[in-house]
Design a protein around this motif. Sequence first.
Motif, PDB file in Angstrom:
ATOM      1  N   TYR A   1      51.653  -5.240  15.608  1.00  0.00           N
ATOM      2  CA  TYR A   1      51.931  -4.364  16.749  1.00  0.00           C
ATOM      3  C   TYR A   1      51.986  -2.936  16.215  1.00  0.00           C
ATOM      4  O   TYR A   1      52.622  -2.667  15.189  1.00  0.00           O
ATOM      5  N   GLN A   2      51.278  -2.010  16.871  1.00  0.00           N
ATOM      6  CA  GLN A   2      51.251  -0.635  16.413  1.00  0.00           C
ATOM      7  C   GLN A   2      51.708   0.329  17.507  1.00  0.00           C
ATOM      8  O   GLN A   2      51.429   0.109  18.684  1.00  0.00           O
ATOM      9  N   TRP A   3      52.410   1.389  17.088  1.00  0.00           N
ATOM     10  CA  TRP A   3      52.893   2.397  18.015  1.00  0.00           C
ATOM     11  C   TRP A   3      53.109   3.702  17.248  1.00  0.00           C
ATOM     12  O   TRP A   3      53.588   3.705  16.126  1.00  0.00           O
ATOM     13  N   GLN A   4      52.693   4.803  17.809  1.00  0.00           N
ATOM     14  CA  GLN A   4      52.908   6.149  17.278  1.00  0.00           C
ATOM     15  C   GLN A   4      52.601   6.259  15.782  1.00  0.00           C
ATOM     16  O   GLN A   4      53.340   6.861  15.014  1.00  0.00           O
ATOM     17  N   GLY A   5      51.505   5.662  15.363  1.00  0.00           N
ATOM     18  CA  GLY A   5      51.092   5.743  13.973  1.00  0.00           C
ATOM     19  C   GLY A   5      51.710   4.719  13.055  1.00  0.00           C
ATOM     20  O   GLY A   5      51.363   4.640  11.877  1.00  0.00           O
ATOM     21  N   HIS A   6      52.639   3.891  13.563  1.00  0.00           N
ATOM     22  CA  HIS A   6      53.274   2.844  12.769  1.00  0.00           C
ATOM     23  C   HIS A   6      52.621   1.494  13.092  1.00  0.00           C
ATOM     24  O   HIS A   6      52.054   1.304  14.167  1.00  0.00           O
ATOM     25  N   ARG A   7      52.744   0.539  12.168  1.00  0.00           N
ATOM     26  CA  ARG A   7      52.186  -0.794  12.379  1.00  0.00           C
ATOM     27  C   ARG A   7      53.101  -1.836  11.752  1.00  0.00           C
ATOM     28  O   ARG A   7      53.423  -1.755  10.554  1.00  0.00           O
ATOM     29  N   LEU A   8      53.535  -2.791  12.542  1.00  0.00           N
ATOM     30  CA  LEU A   8      54.369  -3.900  12.086  1.00  0.00           C
ATOM     31  C   LEU A   8      53.510  -5.156  12.009  1.00  0.00           C
ATOM     32  O   LEU A   8      52.789  -5.469  12.955  1.00  0.00           O
ATOM     33  N   MET A   9      53.578  -5.899  10.879  1.00  0.00           N
ATOM     34  CA  MET A   9      52.712  -7.056  10.649  1.00  0.00           C
ATOM     35  C   MET A   9      53.524  -8.283  10.256  1.00  0.00           C
ATOM     36  O   MET A   9      54.546  -8.166   9.574  1.00  0.00           O
ATOM     37  N   ALA A  10      53.055  -9.463  10.684  1.00  0.00           N
ATOM     38  CA  ALA A  10      53.687 -10.731  10.311  1.00  0.00           C
ATOM     39  C   ALA A  10      52.607 -11.762  10.025  1.00  0.00           C
ATOM     40  O   ALA A  10      51.548 -11.769  10.668  1.00  0.00           O
ATOM     41  N   LEU A  11      52.873 -12.632   9.058  1.00  0.00           N
ATOM     42  CA  LEU A  11      51.905 -13.643   8.647  1.00  0.00           C
ATOM     43  C   LEU A  11      52.649 -14.909   8.241  1.00  0.00           C
ATOM     44  O   LEU A  11      53.636 -14.846   7.508  1.00  0.00           O
ATOM     45  N   VAL A  12      52.180 -16.062   8.743  1.00  0.00           N
ATOM     46  CA  VAL A  12      52.766 -17.361   8.406  1.00  0.00           C
ATOM     47  C   VAL A  12      51.615 -18.310   8.092  1.00  0.00           C
ATOM     48  O   VAL A  12      50.584 -18.286   8.777  1.00  0.00           O
ATOM     49  N   GLY A  13      51.767 -19.150   7.064  1.00  0.00           N
ATOM     50  CA  GLY A  13      50.676 -20.055   6.749  1.00  0.00           C
ATOM     51  C   GLY A  13      51.071 -21.187   5.828  1.00  0.00           C
ATOM     52  O   GLY A  13      52.212 -21.272   5.354  1.00  0.00           O
ATOM     53  N   GLN A  14      50.092 -22.040   5.579  1.00  0.00           N
ATOM     54  CA  GLN A  14      50.288 -23.182   4.703  1.00  0.00           C
ATOM     55  C   GLN A  14      48.967 -23.530   4.034  1.00  0.00           C
ATOM     56  O   GLN A  14      47.911 -23.479   4.659  1.00  0.00           O
ATOM     57  N   ASN A  15      49.043 -23.876   2.752  1.00  0.00           N
ATOM     58  CA  ASN A  15      47.893 -24.350   2.002  1.00  0.00           C
ATOM     59  C   ASN A  15      48.242 -25.721   1.436  1.00  0.00           C
ATOM     60  O   ASN A  15      49.327 -25.902   0.874  1.00  0.00           O
ATOM     61  N   LYS A  16      47.354 -26.695   1.593  1.00  0.00           N
ATOM     62  CA  LYS A  16      47.727 -28.043   1.173  1.00  0.00           C
ATOM     63  C   LYS A  16      46.519 -28.836   0.689  1.00  0.00           C
ATOM     64  O   LYS A  16      45.369 -28.531   1.012  1.00  0.00           O
ATOM     65  N   THR A  17      46.826 -29.852  -0.111  1.00  0.00           N
ATOM     66  CA  THR A  17      45.857 -30.854  -0.515  1.00  0.00           C
ATOM     67  C   THR A  17      46.376 -32.207  -0.048  1.00  0.00           C
ATOM     68  O   THR A  17      47.583 -32.396   0.132  1.00  0.00           O
ATOM     69  N   ARG A  18      45.477 -33.150   0.135  1.00  0.00           N
ATOM     70  CA  ARG A  18      45.906 -34.477   0.579  1.00  0.00           C
ATOM     71  C   ARG A  18      46.497 -35.285  -0.568  1.00  0.00           C
ATOM     72  O   ARG A  18      47.371 -36.126  -0.367  1.00  0.00           O
ATOM     73  N   ILE A  19      46.032 -35.028  -1.797  1.00  0.00           N
ATOM     74  CA  ILE A  19      46.496 -35.749  -2.980  1.00  0.00           C
ATOM     75  C   ILE A  19      47.390 -34.833  -3.807  1.00  0.00           C
ATOM     76  O   ILE A  19      46.957 -33.745  -4.206  1.00  0.00           O
ATOM     77  N   PRO A  20      48.641 -35.223  -4.084  1.00  0.00           N
ATOM     78  CA  PRO A  20      49.497 -34.405  -4.946  1.00  0.00           C
ATOM     79  C   PRO A  20      48.869 -34.235  -6.324  1.00  0.00           C
ATOM     80  O   PRO A  20      48.205 -35.130  -6.846  1.00  0.00           O
ATOM     81  N   VAL A  21      49.075 -33.079  -6.936  1.00  0.00           N
ATOM     82  CA  VAL A  21      48.461 -32.753  -8.217  1.00  0.00           C
ATOM     83  C   VAL A  21      49.508 -32.908  -9.319  1.00  0.00           C
ATOM     84  O   VAL A  21      50.448 -32.119  -9.423  1.00  0.00           O
ATOM     85  N   ALA A  22      49.347 -33.927 -10.146  1.00  0.00           N
ATOM     86  CA  ALA A  22      50.331 -34.234 -11.180  1.00  0.00           C
ATOM     87  C   ALA A  22      50.480 -33.081 -12.169  1.00  0.00           C
ATOM     88  O   ALA A  22      51.588 -32.794 -12.635  1.00  0.00           O
ATOM     89  N   ALA A  23      49.371 -32.410 -12.504  1.00  0.00           N
ATOM     90  CA  ALA A  23      49.417 -31.304 -13.459  1.00  0.00           C
ATOM     91  C   ALA A  23      50.222 -30.123 -12.936  1.00  0.00           C
ATOM     92  O   ALA A  23      50.596 -29.232 -13.704  1.00  0.00           O
ATOM     93  N   LEU A  24      50.502 -30.095 -11.634  1.00  0.00           N
ATOM     94  CA  LEU A  24      51.273 -29.015 -11.031  1.00  0.00           C
ATOM     95  C   LEU A  24      52.567 -29.560 -10.434  1.00  0.00           C
ATOM     96  O   LEU A  24      52.969 -29.210  -9.325  1.00  0.00           O
ATOM     97  N   SER A  25      53.203 -30.443 -11.169  1.00  0.00           N
ATOM     98  CA  SER A  25      54.511 -31.003 -10.790  1.00  0.00           C
ATOM     99  C   SER A  25      54.464 -31.755  -9.469  1.00  0.00           C
ATOM    100  O   SER A  25      55.445 -31.783  -8.725  1.00  0.00           O
ATOM    101  N   GLY A  26      53.339 -32.362  -9.161  1.00  0.00           N
ATOM    102  CA  GLY A  26      53.225 -33.147  -7.940  1.00  0.00           C
ATOM    103  C   GLY A  26      53.077 -32.319  -6.686  1.00  0.00           C
ATOM    104  O   GLY A  26      53.327 -32.793  -5.574  1.00  0.00           O
ATOM    105  N   THR A  27      52.623 -31.091  -6.823  1.00  0.00           N
ATOM    106  CA  THR A  27      52.453 -30.202  -5.677  1.00  0.00           C
ATOM    107  C   THR A  27      51.298 -30.653  -4.777  1.00  0.00           C
ATOM    108  O   THR A  27      50.227 -30.984  -5.263  1.00  0.00           O
ATOM    109  N   SER A  28      51.536 -30.625  -3.477  1.00  0.00           N
ATOM    110  CA  SER A  28      50.455 -30.853  -2.520  1.00  0.00           C
ATOM    111  C   SER A  28      50.522 -29.867  -1.357  1.00  0.00           C
ATOM    112  O   SER A  28      49.635 -29.862  -0.513  1.00  0.00           O
ATOM    113  N   ARG A  29      51.549 -29.030  -1.308  1.00  0.00           N
ATOM    114  CA  ARG A  29      51.674 -28.116  -0.169  1.00  0.00           C
ATOM    115  C   ARG A  29      52.454 -26.865  -0.570  1.00  0.00           C
ATOM    116  O   ARG A  29      53.461 -26.932  -1.275  1.00  0.00           O
TER     117      ARG A  29
END
Length: 381
Positions: free
Chosen positions: A258-286
Amino acid sequence: MNKTILWSVLALAPQLAWAQTGAGHPGAGHPGAGQPGVSVYGVVDMALSSYRGEGAGSRHMVTSSGNQASRLGFKGRESLGDRLWAGFELESGLNTDTGTGQASNTNNQASGAVNPNGAITFNRKSYVYLEGQDWGQLRLGRDYTPAFWNLFAFDPFRVGVGMSGHVLNGTTATGFRASNSVGYFSPGCTTFQCKGLFFQGMLAAGENTGSDATKRDGNLYAWRLGYGGADFDIAVASATTKNAAVGDFVQSNIGGAYQWQGHRLMALVGQNKTRIPVAALSGTSRGSFWQLGAWISVGPGYIPVSYMQLQRNDAADSAARKLAVGYVHPLSKRTTLYGTYAHVTNRGALRLPVSSGAEQGPVPVLGGNASGFDLGIRHVF
């Protein structure tokens, strides 16, 4: 475990290489945009940088791309009549501190990485297009993925030490761009900045041979849907990159501003995932993340500021936070001075540096902090 796994999981890995991206100031667009015929454009951006990683010391450098990505581009456009156009764009990322080019990728996989001794490659963009006023634009070649555009549009820094992309992006091969792609942009929408209801879509091929389980690796399908209003923007996006070793990589996000008078406010939400947990990365999948940021107008310049949190689902309950603040001061329409400071707090099995890629900061110990600053100048032509 196959090394491709290490390249296929988000910001879940201790270290990430990343390809630098687009502009870093309000209303920046693409240099050279809108000019008829064939044009040459570019950015030369250089900074004095100092980065530190807990338990790993510090590193002092002259770096490239602290506020905008240094680049050299060529673009052309021709009217075909009857409200039809054809054109092309070739854009090379530059390491202006050393005069070398940046790496590209031939198949959207770790095995396709290519950078012949730092020679120039058109790694950022390399496509031809056909456009109709009534039906939109169709592109063939190497281009940004639709899911990347939200990470770019709603990050106050976009590049440099303040950027969150090295934490939030997807695979190193397709987190920003994809080769061998077919892309579509709805009418009136050819970049991340669009007005009204818009849609972007992309299919890309890994172009593997054979018939085994990895034949589809590197294939990508992605989309972005949003609305651009007079004083606000919102968009949702998703991208899936096929990878048999991790059960595919899925990158999803939603952002708004949202922008007003030269200012801009931003928001971002997300997720990155794999279906198979990765053992080399401590079982990370998401990995799940959110970010709040703003451009605060101050006289002729502005203050960019952002705060990001990342949480991954490994056994160590790893997490990271990044706070960044800066100031950008234009000397003219083409020349700008800037400064940025950033601090990263890691927890658990994460050890993210304050910046990444070829000019990354020292990698801290597990759960260690990192910090750094850029002081630089940018010239656009």
